[in-house]
Design a protein around this motif. Structure first.
Motif, mmCIF file in Angstrom:
data_model
loop_
_atom_site.group_PDB
_atom_site.id
_atom_site.type_symbol
_atom_site.label_atom_id
_atom_site.label_comp_id
_atom_site.label_asym_id
_atom_site.label_seq_id
_atom_site.Cartn_x
_atom_site.Cartn_y
_atom_site.Cartn_z
ATOM 1 N N GLY A 154 36.951 36.605 27.817
ATOM 2 C CA GLY A 154 35.769 35.943 27.266
ATOM 3 C C GLY A 154 34.719 35.569 28.288
ATOM 4 N N ALA A 155 35.026 35.679 29.595
ATOM 5 C CA ALA A 155 34.062 35.337 30.643
ATOM 6 C C ALA A 155 33.239 36.570 31.001
ATOM 7 C CB ALA A 155 34.776 34.821 31.885
ATOM 8 N N GLU A 156 31.901 36.454 30.906
ATOM 9 C CA GLU A 156 31.036 37.583 31.238
ATOM 10 C C GLU A 156 30.968 37.746 32.748
ATOM 11 O OE1 GLU A 156 27.379 37.814 29.030
ATOM 12 O OE2 GLU A 156 26.337 38.713 30.745
ATOM 13 N N LEU A 157 31.299 38.949 33.244
ATOM 14 C CA LEU A 157 31.419 39.171 34.685
ATOM 15 C C LEU A 157 30.315 40.032 35.261
ATOM 16 C CD1 LEU A 157 35.278 39.717 34.888
ATOM 17 C CD2 LEU A 157 33.989 37.589 35.065
ATOM 18 N N GLY A 158 29.470 40.614 34.412
ATOM 19 C CA GLY A 158 28.379 41.438 34.906
ATOM 20 C C GLY A 158 28.211 42.676 34.064
ATOM 21 N N SER A 159 27.359 43.599 34.533
ATOM 22 C CA SER A 159 27.128 44.844 33.811
ATOM 23 C C SER A 159 27.372 46.022 34.737
ATOM 24 C CB SER A 159 25.699 44.885 33.259
ATOM 25 O OG SER A 159 24.760 44.793 34.309
ATOM 26 N N THR A 160 27.656 47.143 34.143
ATOM 27 C CA THR A 160 28.011 48.327 34.933
ATOM 28 C C THR A 160 26.795 49.014 35.549
ATOM 29 O OG1 THR A 160 27.965 49.656 32.913
ATOM 30 C CG2 THR A 160 30.098 48.747 33.601
ATOM 31 N N GLY A 161 25.604 48.783 35.010
ATOM 32 C CA GLY A 161 24.395 49.364 35.602
ATOM 33 C C GLY A 161 24.260 50.852 35.359
ATOM 34 N N GLU A 162 23.334 51.464 36.119
ATOM 35 C CA GLU A 162 23.005 52.871 35.886
ATOM 36 C C GLU A 162 24.162 53.820 36.193
ATOM 37 O OE1 GLU A 162 19.561 53.764 38.133
ATOM 38 O OE2 GLU A 162 18.200 52.604 36.858
ATOM 39 N N LEU A 193 51.352 34.681 45.801
ATOM 40 C CA LEU A 193 51.967 33.438 45.334
ATOM 41 C C LEU A 193 53.303 33.731 44.666
ATOM 42 C CD1 LEU A 193 48.859 31.663 43.749
ATOM 43 C CD2 LEU A 193 49.755 31.464 46.081
ATOM 44 N N SER A 194 54.107 32.693 44.527
ATOM 45 C CA SER A 194 55.370 32.817 43.807
ATOM 46 C C SER A 194 55.451 31.716 42.757
ATOM 47 C CB SER A 194 56.550 32.712 44.771
ATOM 48 O OG SER A 194 56.607 31.421 45.335
ATOM 49 N N GLY A 195 56.443 31.822 41.880
ATOM 50 C CA GLY A 195 56.641 30.813 40.850
ATOM 51 C C GLY A 195 55.684 30.985 39.691
ATOM 52 N N GLU A 196 55.589 29.962 38.868
ATOM 53 C CA GLU A 196 54.699 30.006 37.705
ATOM 54 C C GLU A 196 53.256 29.866 38.177
ATOM 55 O OE1 GLU A 196 54.020 27.693 33.442
ATOM 56 O OE2 GLU A 196 55.754 27.249 34.701
ATOM 57 N N ILE A 197 52.418 30.838 37.810
ATOM 58 C CA ILE A 197 51.050 30.900 38.335
ATOM 59 C C ILE A 197 50.045 30.626 37.213
ATOM 60 C CG2 ILE A 197 49.317 32.381 39.406
ATOM 61 C CD1 ILE A 197 51.609 33.897 40.754
ATOM 62 N N ARG A 198 49.099 29.750 37.494
ATOM 63 C CA ARG A 198 47.947 29.558 36.614
ATOM 64 C C ARG A 198 46.786 30.321 37.231
ATOM 65 N NH1 ARG A 198 44.346 24.025 35.847
ATOM 66 N NH2 ARG A 198 42.774 24.935 34.452
ATOM 67 N N SER A 199 46.156 31.205 36.459
ATOM 68 C CA SER A 199 45.108 32.070 37.016
ATOM 69 C C SER A 199 43.998 32.240 35.993
ATOM 70 C CB SER A 199 45.709 33.444 37.375
ATOM 71 O OG SER A 199 44.739 34.285 37.956
ATOM 72 N N GLU A 200 42.740 32.082 36.443
ATOM 73 C CA GLU A 200 41.618 32.215 35.519
ATOM 74 C C GLU A 200 40.316 32.418 36.274
ATOM 75 O OE1 GLU A 200 41.646 28.547 33.408
ATOM 76 O OE2 GLU A 200 40.689 27.408 35.019
ATOM 77 N N LEU A 246 40.265 42.688 28.426
ATOM 78 C CA LEU A 246 39.053 43.264 29.005
ATOM 79 C C LEU A 246 38.220 43.896 27.895
ATOM 80 C CD1 LEU A 246 37.627 43.966 31.754
ATOM 81 C CD2 LEU A 246 38.870 46.148 31.675
ATOM 82 N N ALA A 247 36.906 43.722 27.960
ATOM 83 C CA ALA A 247 36.025 44.311 26.945
ATOM 84 C C ALA A 247 34.722 44.773 27.590
ATOM 85 C CB ALA A 247 35.731 43.291 25.842
ATOM 86 N N VAL A 248 34.189 45.896 27.108
ATOM 87 C CA VAL A 248 32.846 46.338 27.503
ATOM 88 C C VAL A 248 32.034 46.531 26.225
ATOM 89 C CG1 VAL A 248 33.650 47.443 29.620
ATOM 90 C CG2 VAL A 248 33.502 48.794 27.520
ATOM 91 N N GLU A 249 30.725 46.227 26.323
ATOM 92 C CA GLU A 249 29.873 46.294 25.135
ATOM 93 C C GLU A 249 28.523 46.874 25.523
ATOM 94 O OE1 GLU A 249 29.279 42.589 23.224
ATOM 95 O OE2 GLU A 249 27.985 43.413 21.641
ATOM 96 N N SER A 250 28.044 47.837 24.689
ATOM 97 C CA SER A 250 26.730 48.436 24.920
ATOM 98 C C SER A 250 26.170 48.934 23.602
ATOM 99 C CB SER A 250 26.850 49.607 25.908
ATOM 100 O OG SER A 250 25.600 50.240 26.083
ATOM 101 N N ASN A 251 24.976 48.439 23.242
ATOM 102 C CA ASN A 251 24.291 48.891 22.028
ATOM 103 C C ASN A 251 25.213 48.850 20.816
ATOM 104 O OD1 ASN A 251 21.949 49.406 23.540
ATOM 105 N ND2 ASN A 251 22.657 51.482 24.049
ATOM 106 N N ASP A 252 25.799 47.698 20.576
ATOM 107 C CA ASP A 252 26.671 47.455 19.424
ATOM 108 C C ASP A 252 27.943 48.290 19.434
ATOM 109 O OD1 ASP A 252 24.867 45.599 18.399
ATOM 110 O OD2 ASP A 252 23.730 47.158 17.369
ATOM 111 N N ARG A 253 28.237 48.894 20.543
ATOM 112 C CA ARG A 253 29.499 49.620 20.684
ATOM 113 C C ARG A 253 30.398 48.827 21.639
ATOM 114 N NH1 ARG A 253 27.992 55.580 22.554
ATOM 115 N NH2 ARG A 253 26.783 54.350 24.050
#
Length: 397
Positions: free
Chosen positions: A358-366, A55-62, A381-388
């Motif tokens: 802020g949107a939960e996208l899944g987990s990384t798994g084993e 795309l070109s120009g001003e982009i709205r993305s979410e 971007l954020a990852v969280e595991s066992n309070d870390r």
């Protein structure tokens, strides 16, 4: 006035549009060929993978979910299609009793009405995209419009087959095979792998897709298992005339100019000139399908289905916090990214929840890894595991 004549007049009164389908249009070739200019909306050139329409120009993305309310939208579309059904199918009783000339007129009028509905699909899509880009329509509402168009396109395709069958029953008459082929392909533009995936999720929990729009087009992308699925449309790449810039054979050669890497695998090609051309390529990383305009030579609709495992990647950075380490691998043209999470001390993979803006996208798994599609204009971007938790702000060049 007999029954057949009444039916014919009723159809023609409702369908007061010019009859133009049965005769194939011809290109305005000689004078226009001298005015040929380079394509303006060529896909972005990439190394070791397919070029990509952007795309070109001003982009709205979410990020957006896509399951809610779709059943109501499709029911509304069904009601509208039911109203038109008799026109597309040609009234049975009237058709059987009609003369050959009357049958020809009925088929022609029904076909014209059908092509008008294809124009309606396009206009509905453009309006929804522009409203989304302006912030006046939600991403979920835009996705519903795309799925509704897919649904209607499927029904309209079935009606073309009915009209072809009726045309075969009129001595000395037939619909233009070239025009019918082009009409089918125009409807297939609205029937894509991404939309099929969205439609299948009507009654289930919605996954996340990334919706990006500008005033000149849209791009919708998602991860489906191990595949990256994206479709992009540029409205500004469509010409406003039915002129054709290509002489014999030049359109096929133009395919390799637009997508040189993918064209090495050999394209399937369909000439729908003077309006547009279609090509499809199966290659080592997946599949590419695109439409380009006969007037401008520009790509205006592109579908890519790519294996995430085969895409070239670059190091997007590593962030560490609280004994947790997050690394991202980026793919070209703001394609999908792989998020890897490990324990900082042991280096072992960690199962962590991944969120973007802020949107939960899944987990990384084993295996500690997750593929996701990022927004087009940067994200948190954020990852969280066992309070870390590890946080990062990703910018896009």
């Amino acid at each position: 006035m007999n029954e057949a004549t009444s039916a014919l007049l009723a159809v023609l009164l409702v369908l007061a549009v010019p009859a133009t389908v049965a005769t194939a249009a011809t290109a305005d070739g000689d004078s226009y060929a001298l005015q040929r200019e380079p394509a303006l909306q060529s896909p972005t050139e990439l190394e070791n993978t397919t070029n990509r329409l952007e795309l070109s120009g001003e982009i709205r993305s979410e990020h957006a979910g896509y399951s809610g309310g779709l059943g109501t939208e499709l029911a509304s579309a069904d009601d509208e299609l039911r109203v038109d059904h008799t026109q597309y199918a040609v009234v049975d009783d009237g058709f059987e009793a009609a003369s050959a000339d009357e049958r020809t007129a009925m088929i022609q009028a029904a076909y014209d009405r059908l092509t008008d509905r294809i124009d309606d699909l396009e206009e509905r899509e453009r309006r929804a995209v522009r409203e989304h880009a302006a912030g006046d329509r939600s991403s979920t509402a835009l996705l519903r419009t795309l799925v509704r168009n897919q649904h209607e396109a499927e029904v309209l395709s079935e009606h073309i087959a009915v009209l072809e069958d009726r045309a075969d029953r009129v001595p000395g008459y037939s619909l233009s095979s070239g025009q019918v082929r082009a009409t089918y392909k125009a409807l297939e533009k609205h029937q894509t792998p991404l939309r099929s995936n969205l439609e299948q999720q009507v009654t289930t929990a919605g996954d996340e897709v990334v919706v990006s729009t500008s005033q000149s087009g849209y791009s919708v992308a998602m991860i489906d298992g191990s595949q990256y699925v994206v479709e992009t449309t540029r409205f500004d790449a469509r010409g406003e005339t039915d002129r054709n810039r290509f002489d014999d054979g030049e359109a096929y050669d133009h395919v390799s100019e637009l997508y040189p890497w993918a064209s090495e695998f050999g394209p399937h090609f369909q000439d729908n000139s003077p309006d547009y051309y279609w090509a499809e390529m199966a290659h080592d990383q997946g599949r590419l399908e695109f439409y380009f305009d006969g007037d401008t030579g520009d790509v205006y609709h592109e579908i890519q289905v790519l294996s995430t495992d085969s895409l070239p990647v670059t190091d997007g950075g590593t962030w560490s916090e609280d004994g947790l380490e997050m690394t991202i691998n980026e793919t070209p043209a703001n394609g999908p990214i792989e998020v890897q999470v490990t324990d900082s001390e042991s280096g072992e993979p960690v199962d962590a929840t991944v969120t973007a803006d802020g949107a939960e996208l899944g987990s990384t798994g084993e295996d500690g890894a997750l593929w996701l599609v990022p927004p087009a204009d940067g994200y948190d971007l954020a990852v969280e595991s066992n309070d870390r938790t590890v946080n990062a702000t990703i910018t896009v060049d």
